[in-house]
Design an enzyme around this catalytic site. Sequence first.
Site, PDB file in Angstrom:
ATOM      1  N   GLU A 144      -1.763  -9.377   3.155  1.00 16.32           N
ATOM      2  CA  GLU A 144      -1.754 -10.002   4.479  1.00 16.32           C
ATOM      3  C   GLU A 144      -3.160 -10.377   4.952  1.00 16.32           C
ATOM      4  O   GLU A 144      -3.327 -11.283   5.787  1.00 16.32           O
ATOM      5  CB  GLU A 144      -1.083  -9.088   5.512  1.00 16.32           C
ATOM      6  CG  GLU A 144      -1.836  -7.821   5.862  1.00 16.32           C
ATOM      7  CD  GLU A 144      -1.503  -6.636   4.972  1.00 16.32           C
ATOM      8  OE1 GLU A 144      -1.727  -5.487   5.409  1.00 16.32           O
ATOM      9  OE2 GLU A 144      -1.041  -6.870   3.839  1.00 16.32           O
ATOM     10  N   CYS A 196       0.843  -1.202   0.000  1.00 14.89           N
ATOM     11  CA  CYS A 196       0.000   0.000   0.000  1.00 14.89           C
ATOM     12  C   CYS A 196       0.881   1.257   0.000  1.00 14.89           C
ATOM     13  O   CYS A 196       1.510   1.564  -1.000  1.00 14.89           O
ATOM     14  CB  CYS A 196      -0.965  -0.032   1.186  1.00 14.89           C
ATOM     15  SG  CYS A 196      -2.369   1.115   1.000  1.00 14.89           S
ATOM     16  N   HIS A 211      -3.580  -5.159   0.151  1.00 14.02           N
ATOM     17  CA  HIS A 211      -3.109  -5.717   1.424  1.00 14.02           C
ATOM     18  C   HIS A 211      -3.182  -7.244   1.376  1.00 14.02           C
ATOM     19  O   HIS A 211      -4.161  -7.843   1.830  1.00 14.02           O
ATOM     20  CB  HIS A 211      -3.954  -5.186   2.579  1.00 14.02           C
ATOM     21  CG  HIS A 211      -3.710  -3.748   2.881  1.00 14.02           C
ATOM     22  ND1 HIS A 211      -2.755  -3.332   3.786  1.00 14.02           N
ATOM     23  CD2 HIS A 211      -4.282  -2.619   2.380  1.00 14.02           C
ATOM     24  CE1 HIS A 211      -2.752  -2.002   3.838  1.00 14.02           C
ATOM     25  NE2 HIS A 211      -3.668  -1.553   2.992  1.00 14.02           N
TER      26      HIS A 211
END
Length: 544
Positions: free
Chosen positions: A518, A382, A516
């Site tokens: 994750e 990001c 993102h």
Amino acid sequence: MARYIFVTGGVVSSLGKGLLSASLGALLQARGYKVRIRKFDPYLNVDPGTMSPYQHGEVYVTDDGAETDLDLGHYERFTGVSSRQSDNVTTGRIYRDIIARERRGDYLGATVQVIPHVTNAIKEFALSETDGCDFIICEIGGTVGDIESLPFVEAIRQLRNDLGRDNTVSVHTTLVPWIKAAGELKTKPTQHSVREIASLGVQPDVLLCRCEKPIPESEREKIALFCNVPKSAVIQALDARSIYDVPLQYHSEGLDDEVLRAFRIDDAPQPDLARWHDIMDRLEHYDSEVTIGVVGKYVGLPDAYKSLNEALVHGGIANRTKVNIRWLDAELFEHPEADFEGELEPLHGILVPGGFGERGSEGKIASVRFAREQNIPFFGICLGMQMACIEGARNLAGISEASTTEFGDTSEPVVGLITEWMSEEGLQKRAADGDLGGTMRLGAYEAKLAANSHVATVYGSTDISERHRHRYEVNVHYRDALEKGGLIFSGMSPDGALPEIVERPDHPWFIGVQFHPELKSRPFEPHPLFAGFIGAALKQSRLV
């Protein structure tokens, strides 16, 4: 019809209700049941989207674009079930919807009250979108006795009557503290907590007792006697070796058996916990170690990067490698006296995560440059990708004034505010001076990867879908200049308007992503980017 499990907490916060809910969901899932987990947050914010990470940890984003509590990350990581907008509700959202109905006249002149209007709205959320589920686990945030929690406790009291006692179970988490001076565990806090919630009409069926030392049989008997539960329903919860050991630990203590017994389910299949044993085997019997430096803004609170931390662990699981994380404050790298190279040189990988605001940005850019020049594996997420683009523009593309409009006016807006973009619902528009909450590009968006790119090899595909949470985008008009400097735009939105991934083909591992990743990593299914990043760091460790 779905059965409901209500998880509440008492005495103090941070007793692990989120991990309890996630672990119980995983254990029921391991028996073949379909589960869904929900979080009810008593605070007045509509969602955590505008809250500081230091206030509430990370904001977890779902595929459908909801900004939610970080506990939903635990739910997804432990069960693999994607959360939805309907799986997290706050007091603020409840009251916002009720007031909107009242203004429209939906209540036909009635006096709007906590009971029944607020409690009915809470029950509507609990009962919505449950088709195909065997169990719905509802975690109530906060602790029993908090003023803001009372409407939620009342709502679950009503639901237990509405649905029938055979279709609902209450699990209450408490603290059994070890008093060092006395040399013993104390059960009184648990007794008072259960008495408090019982006085509100909710009698717990199962108690999960957090403790530092094993609870003796005599103390279990005392808790059972004073709290009106069977002794077998007093489950001790000792500190675990890893959060991924919690499902195994709770199963060995009989948590899932006791919950099923409370539902009067006697014929449940035994759980298949093979994948949890495999995860723990990989965590405890690793072949090597790497050190990853996370250069961020909120490193003072690990929960601010909770999903990121876990995704790095997952990358280690994929490579049978222990991942040691060094949290580095980007702002400190901006001071002239800082030992910048001394901090970064020993690392096997450098990661710059997402964030908001200018503070620490020059430190992040400097760390990107160090990773690029020293051939250390780099991963930008990001804002981290945006900093990589600004670094490339300044130092390789000859654009010395390159910056982002997020930090103020600039003559070279390599990164700028996005006010229009395409989604599955059509053209989305936002105003530069609009509200902050819910105005970003949120949720899952598709991207197209260049066929000959590194990331296409990592993913094993040229079509991906990832979750976003950001307000600014890399300006595609700078693409030619950046690519001449070696930073290739290897992933784009389907319409070609928004850069999604950049990489450096001449570098051992240099990837920046606007989304993102994750948020979609699981211990039993590590995200390919994190698995690849840790794999590259492992190679780097062997070169040092």
